[in-house]
Design an enzyme around this catalytic site. Structure first.
Site, PDB file in Angstrom:
ATOM      1  N   SER A  94      14.706 -11.420 -29.381  1.00 53.50           N
ATOM      2  CA  SER A  94      14.385 -10.398 -30.377  1.00 53.50           C
ATOM      3  C   SER A  94      13.661  -9.255 -29.682  1.00 53.50           C
ATOM      4  O   SER A  94      12.982  -9.463 -28.666  1.00 53.50           O
ATOM      5  CB  SER A  94      13.465 -11.020 -31.426  1.00 53.50           C
ATOM      6  OG  SER A  94      12.768 -10.018 -32.122  1.00 53.50           O
ATOM      7  N   SER A  95      13.761  -8.058 -30.268  1.00 51.01           N
ATOM      8  CA  SER A  95      13.054  -6.924 -29.660  1.00 51.01           C
ATOM      9  C   SER A  95      11.536  -7.053 -29.834  1.00 51.01           C
ATOM     10  O   SER A  95      10.785  -6.336 -29.181  1.00 51.01           O
ATOM     11  CB  SER A  95      13.547  -5.607 -30.252  1.00 51.01           C
ATOM     12  OG  SER A  95      13.405  -5.606 -31.643  1.00 51.01           O
ATOM     13  N   CYS A  96      11.076  -7.975 -30.679  1.00 48.81           N
ATOM     14  CA  CYS A  96       9.621  -8.111 -30.876  1.00 48.81           C
ATOM     15  C   CYS A  96       8.945  -8.868 -29.735  1.00 48.81           C
ATOM     16  O   CYS A  96       7.728  -9.011 -29.725  1.00 48.81           O
ATOM     17  CB  CYS A  96       9.296  -8.749 -32.219  1.00 48.81           C
ATOM     18  SG  CYS A  96       9.673 -10.496 -32.269  1.00 48.81           S
ATOM     19  N   TYR A 123       6.312 -15.493 -33.735  1.00 49.06           N
ATOM     20  CA  TYR A 123       7.764 -15.482 -33.501  1.00 49.06           C
ATOM     21  C   TYR A 123       8.064 -15.015 -32.074  1.00 49.06           C
ATOM     22  O   TYR A 123       8.892 -15.608 -31.367  1.00 49.06           O
ATOM     23  CB  TYR A 123       8.414 -14.546 -34.523  1.00 49.06           C
ATOM     24  CG  TYR A 123       9.907 -14.484 -34.449  1.00 49.06           C
ATOM     25  CD1 TYR A 123      10.688 -15.546 -34.897  1.00 49.06           C
ATOM     26  CD2 TYR A 123      10.564 -13.357 -33.953  1.00 49.06           C
ATOM     27  CE1 TYR A 123      12.070 -15.479 -34.836  1.00 49.06           C
ATOM     28  CE2 TYR A 123      11.939 -13.280 -33.889  1.00 49.06           C
ATOM     29  CZ  TYR A 123      12.693 -14.348 -34.338  1.00 49.06           C
ATOM     30  OH  TYR A 123      14.060 -14.284 -34.283  1.00 49.06           O
ATOM     31  N   LYS A 127       9.986 -16.954 -28.968  1.00 45.62           N
ATOM     32  CA  LYS A 127      11.187 -16.397 -28.324  1.00 45.62           C
ATOM     33  C   LYS A 127      10.972 -16.210 -26.818  1.00 45.62           C
ATOM     34  O   LYS A 127      11.888 -16.426 -26.017  1.00 45.62           O
ATOM     35  CB  LYS A 127      11.578 -15.076 -28.990  1.00 45.62           C
ATOM     36  CG  LYS A 127      12.215 -15.261 -30.361  1.00 45.62           C
ATOM     37  CD  LYS A 127      13.545 -15.972 -30.233  1.00 45.62           C
ATOM     38  CE  LYS A 127      14.268 -16.131 -31.555  1.00 45.62           C
ATOM     39  NZ  LYS A 127      15.501 -16.925 -31.421  1.00 45.62           N
ATOM     40  N   HIS A 166      13.634  -8.447 -44.031  1.00 50.58           N
ATOM     41  CA  HIS A 166      13.329  -7.274 -43.213  1.00 50.58           C
ATOM     42  C   HIS A 166      13.553  -6.019 -44.046  1.00 50.58           C
ATOM     43  O   HIS A 166      14.093  -6.067 -45.146  1.00 50.58           O
ATOM     44  CB  HIS A 166      14.204  -7.260 -41.957  1.00 50.58           C
ATOM     45  CG  HIS A 166      13.762  -8.228 -40.924  1.00 50.58           C
ATOM     46  ND1 HIS A 166      14.314  -9.475 -40.792  1.00 50.58           N
ATOM     47  CD2 HIS A 166      12.796  -8.151 -39.979  1.00 50.58           C
ATOM     48  CE1 HIS A 166      13.709 -10.117 -39.818  1.00 50.58           C
ATOM     49  NE2 HIS A 166      12.783  -9.346 -39.306  1.00 50.58           N
TER      50      HIS A 166
HETATM   51  P1  GDP Z   1       9.252  -5.460 -38.198  1.00 52.79           P
HETATM   52  O1  GDP Z   1      10.360  -4.658 -37.588  1.00 52.79           O
HETATM   53  O2  GDP Z   1       8.955  -6.723 -37.477  1.00 52.79           O
HETATM   54  O3  GDP Z   1       8.007  -4.638 -38.405  1.00 52.79           O
HETATM   55  O4  GDP Z   1       9.740  -5.997 -39.624  1.00 52.79           O
HETATM   56  P2  GDP Z   1      10.256  -5.370 -41.013  1.00 52.79           P
HETATM   57  O5  GDP Z   1      11.708  -5.042 -40.930  1.00 52.79           O
HETATM   58  O6  GDP Z   1       9.846  -6.340 -42.065  1.00 52.79           O
HETATM   59  O7  GDP Z   1       9.405  -4.045 -41.244  1.00 52.79           O
HETATM   60  C1  GDP Z   1       9.714  -2.821 -40.586  1.00 52.79           C
HETATM   61  C2  GDP Z   1       8.914  -1.678 -41.185  1.00 52.79           C
HETATM   62  O8  GDP Z   1       9.409  -1.367 -42.497  1.00 52.79           O
HETATM   63  C3  GDP Z   1       7.410  -1.944 -41.348  1.00 52.79           C
HETATM   64  O9  GDP Z   1       6.714  -0.750 -41.014  1.00 52.79           O
HETATM   65  C4  GDP Z   1       7.283  -2.222 -42.850  1.00 52.79           C
HETATM   66  O10 GDP Z   1       6.000  -1.922 -43.372  1.00 52.79           O
HETATM   67  C5  GDP Z   1       8.324  -1.242 -43.396  1.00 52.79           C
HETATM   68  N1  GDP Z   1       8.777  -1.524 -44.769  1.00 52.79           N
HETATM   69  C6  GDP Z   1       8.835  -0.605 -45.767  1.00 52.79           C
HETATM   70  N2  GDP Z   1       9.225  -1.175 -46.914  1.00 52.79           N
HETATM   71  C7  GDP Z   1       9.467  -2.479 -46.651  1.00 52.79           C
HETATM   72  C8  GDP Z   1       9.896  -3.586 -47.449  1.00 52.79           C
HETATM   73  O11 GDP Z   1      10.129  -3.467 -48.663  1.00 52.79           O
HETATM   74  N3  GDP Z   1      10.037  -4.783 -46.812  1.00 52.79           N
HETATM   75  C9  GDP Z   1       9.798  -4.923 -45.457  1.00 52.79           C
HETATM   76  N4  GDP Z   1       9.982  -6.131 -44.903  1.00 52.79           N
HETATM   77  N5  GDP Z   1       9.343  -3.905 -44.696  1.00 52.79           N
HETATM   78  C10 GDP Z   1       9.188  -2.699 -45.273  1.00 52.79           C
END
Ligand code: GDP
Length: 296
Positions: A94-96, A123, A127, A166
């Site tokens: 994963s990129s994380c 996570y 990974k 996500h």
């Molecule tokens: P990340 O890439 O590990 O940070 O995972 P996410 O895909 O869950 O979140 C990506 C970004 O989208 C973060 O800055 C969240 O705060 C933002 N975000 C905005 N709205 C939402 C939502 O409804 N759900 C999630 N999961 N993230 C959101």
């Protein structure tokens, strides 16, 4: 999501001997069961796409499960694959895994050069252990175990649960529901400033098969499209594609997570691979799938 995309792609390319088990048939955290599966099926190649995954909230709420389940699953599969002598294994990371403040775009060499983003540290640590295990099998036993790091993926069979998904799947569902109910506002988490890169899972599946055929190094390799977008712009694009005309409101009690996560995909590009599905088209296709299969 990734497993089903791989199956679609493999079947489209004419492969038929594809032993799979779903969650109800094989518990990957059960070492004995996993060993039994491998001894029975004796696959030539393994694509390791199984993981306990979740968005920013699930990841930060359940670090124990994200760490333990993922370590168990990958240890069981990688060890059993080695035991029966698979010819090749592709481990998906994963990129994380990269440091929170890695240089952007993030080159593969950034691994373990700084502290991780706390919201998905558990996570990421699992990974990273998986990558190191594959590299150890390669060094100690000469195994052809490779590791690819996909960027944020989306597409059919994504998780659309608002608590654990996500961002792309969550916003797609929120925009759909807001449009249907005639709501005037759609709530987006954080500030909208973080930037993320998105790759359609069908492109990710193509990249996996490409790497299985062409890449034999234990060095990790990034898989992405090479472009990122601010969460605010993503929300606007999703509303446009779905046809929700209301306003965005920002819930800044929710975390932003890492400020930017754009992969440097030079290594993959130089091998001759590139994505085929632009973001707008990918969102439209995923929305079509969501309406048919989830929204009912
Ligand atoms: P990340 O890439 O590990 O940070 O995972 P996410 O895909 O869950 O979140 C990506 C970004 O989208 C973060 O800055 C969240 O705060 C933002 N975000 C905005 N709205 C939402 C939502 O409804 N759900 C999630 N999961 N993230 C959101």
């Amino acid at each position: 999501m990734v497993g089903s995309a791989l199956l679609r792609r493999l079947e489209a390319e004419g492969f038929s001997n594809l032993p799979t088990r779903d969650r109800s048939e094989l518990d990957l955290t059960d070492e004995h069961a996993v060993r039994g599966f491998f001894r029975q099926e004796r696959p030539d190649a393994v694509i390791f796409a199984a993981a306990k995954v979740g968005g920013i909230k699930a990841n930060s709420d359940f670090p124990v499960e994200f760490l333990l389940d993922n370590l168990r699953i990958q240890n069981n599969v990688i060890e059993a694959a080695h035991e029966i002598g698979v010819r090749k294994l592709l481990f998906l990371g994963s990129s994380c895994i990269y440091p929170k403040f890695a240089p952007q775009p993030i080159p593969e060499t950034a691994l373990l050069t700084g502290p991780l983003e706390p919201t998905n540290e558990a996570y990421a640590v699992a990974k990273i252990a998986g990558i190191k295990l594959c590299q150890a099998f390669s060094r100690e036993y000469g195994a052809n175990f490779i590791s690819a790091m996909p960027t944020n993926l989306y597409g059919p069979n994504d998780n659309f649960d608002l608590e654990t998904s996500h961002v792309l799947a969550a916003l797609l569902r929120k925009a759909h529901e807001a449009k249907k109910s005639g709501a005037r506002q759609l709530v987006v988490w954080g500030t909208g400033k973080p930037r993320r890169e998105f790759l359609h899972v069908d492109d990710a599946a193509r990249a996996c098969l490409f790497l299985l055929e062409t890449y034999d190094s234990p060095e990790i390799i990034n898989v992405g499209c090479g472009e990122d977008i601010a969460i605010r712009e993503l929300a606007e694009l999703i509303c446009e594609v779905i046809g929700f005309n209301g306003e965005l409101s920002w819930d800044t009690t929710k975390p932003d997570g890492t400020p930017r996560k754009l992969l440097d995909v030079t290594r993959l590009k130089n091998l001759g691979w590139q994505p085929t599905i632009p973001l707008r088209e990918g969102i439209a296709r995923t929305y079509e799938w969501f309406v048919k299969n989830v929204a009912g």
